[in-house]
Design a protein around this motif. Structure first.
Motif, PDB file in Angstrom:
ATOM      1  N   ASP A 342      13.229 -34.622 -25.518  1.00 22.97           N
ATOM      2  CA  ASP A 342      14.486 -35.151 -24.781  1.00 22.97           C
ATOM      3  C   ASP A 342      15.582 -35.312 -25.917  1.00 22.97           C
ATOM      4  O   ASP A 342      16.779 -35.318 -25.344  1.00 22.97           O
ATOM      5  N   GLU A 343      15.292 -35.674 -26.995  1.00 18.61           N
ATOM      6  CA  GLU A 343      16.483 -35.841 -28.074  1.00 18.61           C
ATOM      7  C   GLU A 343      16.930 -34.530 -28.202  1.00 18.61           C
ATOM      8  O   GLU A 343      18.112 -34.244 -28.508  1.00 18.61           O
ATOM      9  N   ILE A 344      16.168 -33.782 -28.407  1.00 20.98           N
ATOM     10  CA  ILE A 344      16.494 -32.231 -28.559  1.00 20.98           C
ATOM     11  C   ILE A 344      17.394 -31.608 -27.619  1.00 20.98           C
ATOM     12  O   ILE A 344      18.415 -31.208 -27.987  1.00 20.98           O
ATOM     13  N   SER A 345      17.137 -32.029 -26.541  1.00 20.01           N
ATOM     14  CA  SER A 345      17.919 -31.268 -25.213  1.00 20.01           C
ATOM     15  C   SER A 345      19.165 -32.320 -25.333  1.00 20.01           C
ATOM     16  O   SER A 345      20.430 -31.467 -24.883  1.00 20.01           O
ATOM     17  N   SER A 346      19.061 -33.546 -25.680  1.00 18.47           N
ATOM     18  CA  SER A 346      20.328 -34.446 -25.676  1.00 18.47           C
ATOM     19  C   SER A 346      21.292 -33.670 -26.665  1.00 18.47           C
ATOM     20  O   SER A 346      22.576 -33.882 -26.705  1.00 18.47           O
ATOM     21  N   ILE A 347      20.834 -33.246 -28.082  1.00 23.27           N
ATOM     22  CA  ILE A 347      21.605 -32.869 -28.997  1.00 23.27           C
ATOM     23  C   ILE A 347      22.287 -31.794 -28.675  1.00 23.27           C
ATOM     24  O   ILE A 347      23.592 -31.590 -28.637  1.00 23.27           O
ATOM     25  N   TRP A 348      21.480 -30.855 -27.890  1.00 24.98           N
ATOM     26  CA  TRP A 348      22.164 -29.422 -27.525  1.00 24.98           C
ATOM     27  C   TRP A 348      23.184 -29.705 -26.654  1.00 24.98           C
ATOM     28  O   TRP A 348      24.049 -29.143 -26.707  1.00 24.98           O
ATOM     29  N   ALA A 349      22.960 -30.441 -25.823  1.00 27.75           N
ATOM     30  CA  ALA A 349      24.018 -30.720 -24.610  1.00 27.75           C
ATOM     31  C   ALA A 349      25.214 -31.312 -25.107  1.00 27.75           C
ATOM     32  O   ALA A 349      26.286 -30.944 -24.906  1.00 27.75           O
ATOM     33  N   LYS A 350      25.166 -32.177 -26.112  1.00 25.32           N
ATOM     34  CA  LYS A 350      26.276 -32.984 -26.696  1.00 25.32           C
ATOM     35  C   LYS A 350      26.834 -31.895 -27.590  1.00 25.32           C
ATOM     36  O   LYS A 350      28.464 -32.103 -27.823  1.00 25.32           O
ATOM     37  N   ILE A 351      26.229 -30.889 -28.278  1.00 27.66           N
ATOM     38  CA  ILE A 351      27.146 -30.133 -29.136  1.00 27.66           C
ATOM     39  C   ILE A 351      28.008 -29.088 -28.163  1.00 27.66           C
ATOM     40  O   ILE A 351      29.197 -28.768 -28.517  1.00 27.66           O
ATOM     41  N   TRP A 352      27.528 -28.738 -26.931  1.00 23.92           N
ATOM     42  CA  TRP A 352      28.262 -27.680 -26.124  1.00 23.92           C
ATOM     43  C   TRP A 352      29.140 -28.710 -24.989  1.00 23.92           C
ATOM     44  O   TRP A 352      29.807 -27.768 -24.401  1.00 23.92           O
ATOM     45  N   GLU A 353      28.893 -29.737 -24.950  1.00 26.19           N
ATOM     46  CA  GLU A 353      29.662 -30.629 -23.645  1.00 26.19           C
ATOM     47  C   GLU A 353      30.992 -30.370 -23.915  1.00 26.19           C
ATOM     48  O   GLU A 353      31.600 -30.528 -24.777  1.00 26.19           O
TER      49      GLU A 353
END
Length: 353
Positions: A342-353
């Protein structure tokens, strides 16, 4: 950084600069020297986590002392190299018995260890014993595969293709150049994130006395930005150097009072304050077990995207009915409830959001 990265960096230095003189022995000795500074955990065996925090990245990471430590290590490496070259399948090279060659290899492999650690947020005492200050450049995560994998690949190639000497030296040099450029990009992104936070705070009622930008796990694109004001208040958010959106800030108060002063005044509290470079948030609460008072000190430089108030590092201080300190232990908040994916997914989303 992590142990694998430090081993790969030392080995890659040996492969790039000394394998033409020492062969694959340069890779082995470079790897060992890249590991040795992190053996300082032996200093805190039998002690608590605060002792480890106080000693790690200390004497063994001093750029003032490592040139002296390299002398006996180089002598042992030379003796080992000469012994290895006494076998028929390892003909002696002209430099194997030259102490200066081994010393240069050991020195560079040793001293690049704390210099790389300097780029992380954890902090490194590179000027021990003249100063116990923890220096940090906030340029890269403690674990970053983009930095590490090219070094590992170059070392593996050098070990499995020893006869192609010019080619595997080129691989090592290329990996070192790439990793160095990556560190430079990390520094640039860190300064960029810090500047973005300062600019955003300039339009708000928050006058920071300290501003930090630390990379999130495994990347240099998403940064945890933290600002502290003179009243001990914190503003925390995340900035993507790709999306470059406005930073959504979370504000946290730091409590004060007798219990907080006792926690900070304890030996463990002093270690935490020193380790965090005074970026500690204090909270007073009651124990879930018996209602006794507790103080939580949180290093605000570290944290998670799912909970900006949670941190990797902190302390839990317990008090008895007379408000005397009865115990202290390391405390990582909700880290134990972290779902890694979940943390990795959150980081990935915040990079590209």
């Amino acid at each position: 950084m992590d142990t694998l990265t430090q081993i790969a960096l030392g080995a890659c230095i040996g492969q790039a600069a000394f394998s033409n003189k020492l062969g694959r022995k340069a890779i082995v000795v470079g790897a060992v020297c890249g590991l040795l500074p992190d053996m300082d955990f032996l200093f805190s065996i039998g002690s608590d986590d605060f002792a480890y925090m106080a000693t790690h990245r200390g004497l063994s990471h001093s750029v003032l002392l490592l040139p002296f430590f390299a002398v006996p290590i180089a002598w042992l490496a030379m003796k080992w190299g000469m012994w290895k070259d006494s076998t028929p399948d390892n003909p002696a090279g002209p430099s194997v018995g030259h102490f200066w060659t081994w010393y240069q290899l050991c020195l560079w492999a040793l001293i690049t260890h704390p210099l790389l650690d300097l780029f992380t947020t954890y902090g490194t005492q590179i000027l021990t014993p003249l100063s116990n200050e923890r220096f940090t450049l906030d340029g890269i995560s403690i674990v970053d595969p983009v930095y590490t994998l090219p070094l590992v690949a170059a070392v593996i190639y050098g070990l499995v293709k020893p006869l192609q000497q010019n080619r595997f030296r080129l691989w090592a040099v290329s990996a070192l150049i790439f990793s160095s450029l990556y560190l430079g990009l990390g520094l640039h992104n860190s300064w960029d994130a810090r500047a973005a936070l300062i600019e955003q705070l300039s339009s708000k009622d928050f006058n920071p006395t300290d501003v930090r930008a630390s990379p999130t796990m495994f990347n240099i694109l998403l940064w945890r930005v933290v600002a502290k004001d003179s009243d001990g208040r914190y503003a925390v958010g995340f900035f993507s150097t790709v999306a470059r959106n406005s930073i959504q800030l979370h504000h946290y108060e730091s409590e004060s009072g007798e219990l907080v002063d006792k926690a900070l005044g304890s030996e463990q509290g002093k270690v935490l304050k020193w380790f965090s470079t005074d970026m500690l948030r204090a909270q007073v609460r009651e124990s879930d077990k018996d209602g006794s008072p507790q103080v939580i000190l949180t290093d605000m430089r570290f944290g998670f995207t799912f909970d900006p108030a949670a941190s990797f590092f902190g302390g839990l201080f317990e008090f008895d009915e007379r408000l005397n300190l009865s115990g202290a232990q390391m405390y990582s908040g909700d880290v134990e409830n972290l779902e890694f994916s979940d943390e990795i997914s959150s980081i990935w989303a915040k990079i590209w959001e």
